[in-house]
Write an enzyme that holds these catalytic residues in place. Structure first.
Site, PDB file in Angstrom:
ATOM      1  CE1 TYR A 172      46.329  47.095  46.979  1.00 44.06           C
ATOM      2  CE2 TYR A 172      46.476  45.105  46.599  1.00 44.06           C
ATOM      3  CZ  TYR A 172      46.088  46.771  46.843  1.00 44.06           C
ATOM      4  OH  TYR A 172      46.263  45.861  48.584  1.00 44.06           O
ATOM      5  CE1 TYR A 202      44.663  42.832  43.416  1.00 43.04           C
ATOM      6  CE2 TYR A 202      46.972  42.678  42.085  1.00 43.04           C
ATOM      7  CZ  TYR A 202      45.794  42.702  42.643  1.00 43.04           C
ATOM      8  OH  TYR A 202      44.989  44.098  41.075  1.00 43.04           O
TER       9      TYR A 202
END
Ligand code: NAI
Length: 287
Positions: free
Chosen positions: A172, A182
């Site tokens: 990602y 995140y």
């Protein structure tokens, strides 16, 4: 001869692992799954009850079948690594041979050599915490489940892969750009995964003649992503700002790329991070 693929990280029909299974099945491969031990029972029950039948449909109308589904926990390499409380946990106690090395041994015994290895799993207990607030245990746990697990899989499955075979993992953009939310060391884990992809491509290429790549996927509302909490915002952000802004990313687009990367059409591609994200990674500013 149909190719044999082992995919770790499928426990429902919403994630990238399922879509990769589908694309590989559609291309004629036999698909073997490794499913996280605590998620296995519900996955198999839902599967038997037909909950996935609609999404199992292949283009000729037949239903995707899995050659076998093994219980697996990618955080443990051998039984000696497993703490007593996990061994005693009732979701684990009813299963056996689910550490990475044992699953590889079982796959070799049941199927012989394989051609394709897919790592589609990640876990970070403290993902919702900023890095500045992440504990050592949380950080190392994220790296263990999300990055080292890929190395462990290649270590144990590499010897049973045919020359010309290929490995894929999922990464990602948070590895290289700041994506607030995140957290928990997950951004670090993805950075490690991408760097390891290069080094493993070299080592496994020389040792076994296999290729190693990773797909940097755009946001998808999978079960894992929903647990992080900001996935709807990420999907909306992408649809507003990506070069291809008309549509959300469809998991099968990642599946198709994985099938390409694992096929002889990609015979010179190794060590690469391939973006399948509607181009979002190219943008410098929001629109
Ligand atoms: P998912 O929930 O379908 O897949 C994650 C799987 O990992 C689940 O099946 C879970 O049971 C399994 N898992 C967790 N810990 C495990 C362990 N210790 N051993 C074995 N299996 C374990 O979700 P998704 O999103 O498809 O995730 C697949 C990969 O895609 C992950 O690497 C994720 O980081 C990556 N990814 C996801 C994005 C998204 O927006 N959903 C974006 C970019 C990458």
């Amino acid at each position: 001869r149909g190719k044999k693929a082992f995919i770790a990280g499928v426990a429902d029909d919403n994630g990238f692992g399922w879509a990769i299974a589908k694309a590989l099945s559609q291309a004629g491969a036999d698909v073997i799954l490794g499913t996280w031990v605590p998620a296995l029972n519900i996955f198999e029950t839902s599967y038997r009850r037909g909950k996935f039948d609609e999404s199992r449909k292949l283009s000729d109308g037949s239903l995707m079948e899995f050659a076998k589904i093994y219980p697996m926990d990618a955080v443990f390499d051998t039984m000696d690594d497993v703490p007593e409380d996990v061994k005693a946990n009732k979701r684990y106690a009813g299963n056996e041979k689910w550490t990475v090395s044992e699953v590889a041994e079982c796959v070799e015994k049941d199927f012989g050599k394989i051609d394709i290895l897919v790592h589609s799993l990640a876990n970070g207990r403290e993902v919702a915490k900023p890095l500045l607030e992440t504990s050592r245990e949380g950080y190392l746990g994220a790296i263990s489940a999300s990055s080292y697990s890929n190395i462990a899989m290649l270590q144990k499955f590499g010897p049973l892969m045919n020359k010309g075979g290929a490995c894929i993992s999922l990464t990602y953009l948070a590895s290289e750009r700041i994506i607030p939310g995140y957290g928990g060391g997950m951004s670090s884990a993805k950075a490690a995964l991408e760097s390891d992809t290069r080094v493993l491509a070299f080592e496994a290429g020389r040792k076994w003649g296999i290729r190693v790549n990773t797909i940097s996927a755009g946001p998808l509302g999978s079960r894992a992503a929903k647990a992080i909490g900001f996935i709807d915002d990420m999907i909306n952000y992408s649809m507003t700002n990506a070069p291809l802004s008309e549509k959300p990313l469809d998991a099968i687009e990642v599946g198709h790329t994985a099938a390409f990367l694992c096929s002889p059409l990609a015979s010179a591609i190794t060590g690469s991070t391939i973006y399948v994200d509607n181009g979002l990674n190219c943008m410098g500013v929001a629109t």
